[in-house]
Design an enzyme around this catalytic site. Structure first.
Site, PDB file in Angstrom:
ATOM      1  N   HIS A   1      28.626  52.709  27.831  1.00 21.89           N
ATOM      2  CA  HIS A   1      30.046  52.735  28.169  1.00 21.89           C
ATOM      3  C   HIS A   1      30.349  52.103  29.521  1.00 21.89           C
ATOM      4  CE1 HIS A   1      33.970  54.166  27.016  1.00 21.89           C
ATOM      5  NE2 HIS A   1      34.164  54.750  28.181  1.00 21.89           N
TER       6      HIS A   1
ATOM      7  N   SER B   1      38.278  51.584  27.592  1.00 23.05           N
ATOM      8  CA  SER B   1      38.123  52.902  26.977  1.00 23.05           C
ATOM      9  C   SER B   1      39.467  53.378  26.424  1.00 23.05           C
ATOM     10  CB  SER B   1      37.522  53.874  27.991  1.00 23.05           C
ATOM     11  OG  SER B   1      37.040  55.027  27.358  1.00 23.05           O
TER      12      SER B   1
ATOM     13  N   ASP C   1      26.751  52.781  23.623  1.00 23.59           N
ATOM     14  CA  ASP C   1      27.882  53.557  24.140  1.00 23.59           C
ATOM     15  C   ASP C   1      27.966  54.900  23.428  1.00 23.59           C
ATOM     16  OD1 ASP C   1      30.326  54.497  25.074  1.00 23.59           O
ATOM     17  OD2 ASP C   1      31.235  52.516  25.075  1.00 23.59           O
TER      18      ASP C   1
END
Length: 677
Positions: free
Chosen positions: A651, A531, A616
């Protein structure tokens, strides 16, 4: 197999008199149904699978190792709330949890509240976002996501009959709170386009959802809306939070027609939280210092606040717990957490101490304030997650449970904590772990992990999966670089906005220093981050491409400039205080100077494994997809460049107790494959 090459379709992006040509902008597909886009992602997946095929056996071995360390059956330590004892269980061969309860006075006849395995049976992905029993113990509310977009559906079950109620609240946050008489529930709705949580509604059970009452709407799209409850259970808390400021509004939990009342109006750089117990309000606030203090008032008035714990110059107040006779503080100093108890009447203080060089402790779930028993968690890089209970009056402490890890002995491993001086003279902490009998100074492969964003602290806790790397001779280094919260608000400030470059240079300098100090071989240096940590990876390999042999970038945030210029994408407007608003030219120029996608150049790059999820909602899949396409076009080496898109996940990757280790096994297999090259 030939590497896929995305078609170049020049797309101009102009602002502040500057034009960027984005050849791969077309890979963006908001509905995720464009055949050309899906075809490209599938081609990349096939290419990745083809190149990873030689290490399929290693990947399977790693996976089986990881799973074998986890007990087939497991159960949490029960806790008691409102007359019932609650427990979470895992059964052999099952991916998901079972939630059960029994009257606190009984020792048998557990009642099954929810079987996640049944709920997940018809979905490739399943995540339970929240589970909440009503104040009268009769109803169960749950929020579940079956798509991996962090959009939850709330459903209800009658615990007396076992029947599911017809009420369904779709595509909302996992946040929810019952009112006092269990006739209604408060929940948070997300914006249909940006997915920002921005509205609070109240749903009366049995009513049509379209008739739900709008309780609050946030009009500033830099703020996120969430819900909580005070210790007294007298108030529902509406939290309105931006990166650096907070506003709290309170609802009377006993009044279904209550209108939220502002506790302290929002103002720049003021962060605070509110609790209520025994007729008083308690505030954790940075109103007098960046490291937060604790305040109390019986009046709804900031000017009447009494200071209980003044802000400390080097110790951060991270959290607190209210008990009848004791106040318990969770604090952080020099990057490590600690617990301190203060007696309300006498002011006597005690510290709960720990011995590991690098560890994390935290306040566990303590639903009953009228007790002298505190539960807290503890873990280190060599100590599995543990739950303790301490008698605050006597100091007697006992271990309730330590996570069982099969085929593991803590004495085989060593953990260290270092302070490394980086280029501008600042000392940065690093947590290290390795297997004692595999450690050979200067000759080990070294994996360096980093994040450094949002003021989040990377905790030096235990990892079952990491053992598979340590057992193969890897040294693992967890960096606590600027931009994180390990050393307080200033540490965070020094790694965000126009100071963001510190995060990247810290990571580079630490990696070089660890090699210089013998913790790894310079030709066997690897990096990993996800991320915002994927942004770290992308920038670092642009700045120092020769440093690492291989890099794993998980769901990486790499197209920073384009994303932060697009207010329709989830998270953008709420993150101006993190990265800056590139609508302003000075932020535009600064972000452009490090944004990984914008700075890919014709140079040699390390071996790269890049992962993403089609669904995501945090970092859109097209960021890593575009990045890989541009890297393929420009890089001058023959090193591996692999993109793997999970077509069913978002995610957080795969769901499930064991299935999640498939992703980790793949990443480790990649590192071991590169190690052989």
């Amino acid at each position: 197999m030939k590497a896929p090459q995305a078609e170049k379709r020049p797309y101009p992006l102009t602002i502040h008199g500057d034009t960027r040509i984005d050849n791969y902008y077309w890979l963006r597909d908001d509905v995720r149904e464009d055949p050309a886009v899906l075809s490209y992602l599938q081609a990349e997946n096939a290419y990745c699978v083809s190149h990873m095929q030689p290490c399929d056996a290693v990947k399977e071995t790693l996976y089986q190792e990881m799973v074998a360390r986890i007990p087939a059956q497991d159960a949490s330590v029960p806790y008691v709330k409102r007359g019932y004892r609650y427990q979470t269980r895992y059964e052999e061969g099952k991916e998901y949890a079972l939630y059960v309860r029994q009257p606190a006075s009984e020792t048998e006849q557990w009642q099954l509240l929810l079987d996640e395995n049944e709920r997940a049976a018809d979905s490739e992905f399943y995540q339970l976002g929240a589970l909440s029993v009503s104040p009268d113990n009769r109803l169960l509310a749950l929020a579940e996501d079956k798509v991996s977009r962090r959009q939850y559906d709330i459903r209800f079950r009658n615990l007396e009959s076992g029947a599911w109620l017809p009420d369904v609240i779709e595509h909302v946050s996992a946040n929810m709170q019952w009112n006092a008489d269990a006739t209604a529930i408060y929940y948070v709705r997300k914006h249909p386009q940006t997915l920002l949580p921005y509205q609070v509604f109240m749903h009366r059970l049995g009513d049509d959802v379209s008739q739900d009452r709008l309780v609050y709407e946030e009009h500033d799209d830099t703020y996120y809306v969430s819900l909580g409850e005070t210790t007294s259970e007298a108030y529902i808390v509406i939290y309105l939070s931006s990166t650096t400021s907070t506003e709290v509004r309170l609802l009377d939990a006993h009044d279904s027609n209550a209108v939220p009342q502002v506790f302290i109006a929002r103002r720049k750089d003021h962060e605070y939280g509110v609790d209520h117990y025994q007729g008083a309000f308690y505030l954790r606030s940075n109103r007098e210092g960046k490291n937060f203090g604790l305040y109390r008032t019986v009046d709804w008035d900031e000017s009447a606040l009494e200071t209980l714990i003044a802000p400390h110059s080097s110790r951060v107040l991270e959290s607190f717990e209210l008990f009848r006779d004791w106040l318990v503080l969770e604090e952080r100093e020099k990057g490590l957490t600690s617990l301190r108890q203060v007696h309300w009447q006498t002011g006597a203080e005690k510290n709960i101490s720990f011995n590991d060089p690098s560890y994390v402790t935290w306040l566990a779930y303590n639903p009953t304030p009228e007790t002298s028993l505190l539960r807290f968690g503890y873990s280190s890089m060599t100590t599995p997650t543990s739950l303790y209970e301490i008698n605050l009056d006597s100091g007697e402490q006992r271990l309730l449970k330590q996570a069982e890890v099969k085929h593991f002995s803590a004495s085989d491993y060593c953990s260290e904590r270092l302070w490394i001086t980086v280029r501008d003279g600042v000392e940065v902490p690093v947590s290290l772990v390795y297997r004692r009998d595999r450690y050979q100074p200067g000759n080990n492969p070294l994996l360096v992990y980093g994040y450094g964003a949002y003021g989040s602290s990377m905790e030096p806790d235990f990892s079952v999966s990491r053992l598979s790397l340590l057992d193969r001779g890897f040294v693992f280094a967890l960096t606590h670089i600027r931009g994180g919260g390990e050393l307080g608000q200033q540490w965070y400030d020094d790694g965000r906005l126009l100071n963001k470059m510190h995060s990247f240079t810290d990571f580079i300098d630490i990696s070089r220093a660890l090699v210089a100090q013998g913790y790894g071989n310079e030709k066997q240096l690897y990096a990993m981050g996800g991320s915002a940590g994927g942004l770290l990876m992308g920038t670092v390999i642009n700045l120092a491409p020769e440093l690492f042999k291989g890099v794993v970038a998980q769901v990486p945030f790499v197209d920073v400039l384009t994303t932060m210029l697009d207010e329709s994408i989830p998270l953008t407007t709420g993150e101006y205080d993190e990265w800056g608003n590139p609508g302003e030219s000075h932020y535009y120029d600064y972000i452009k100077s490090y944004s990984p996608y914008d700075n890919v150049s014709a140079q040699a790059y390390p071996h790269l494994l890049i992962t993403t999820g089609l669904h995501d909602s945090q970092v859109q899949y097209w960021e890593p997809a575009k990045w890989v396409a541009k890297l393929r076009e420009l890089k001058t080496d023959d090193n591996l460049l692999l993109l793997l898109t999970d077509m069913d996940a978002g995610h957080g990757g795969k769901s499930g107790r064991f299935k999640q280790y498939e992703d980790i096994a793949l990443e480790y297999a990649f590192l071991l494959m590169v190690e052989e090259k």
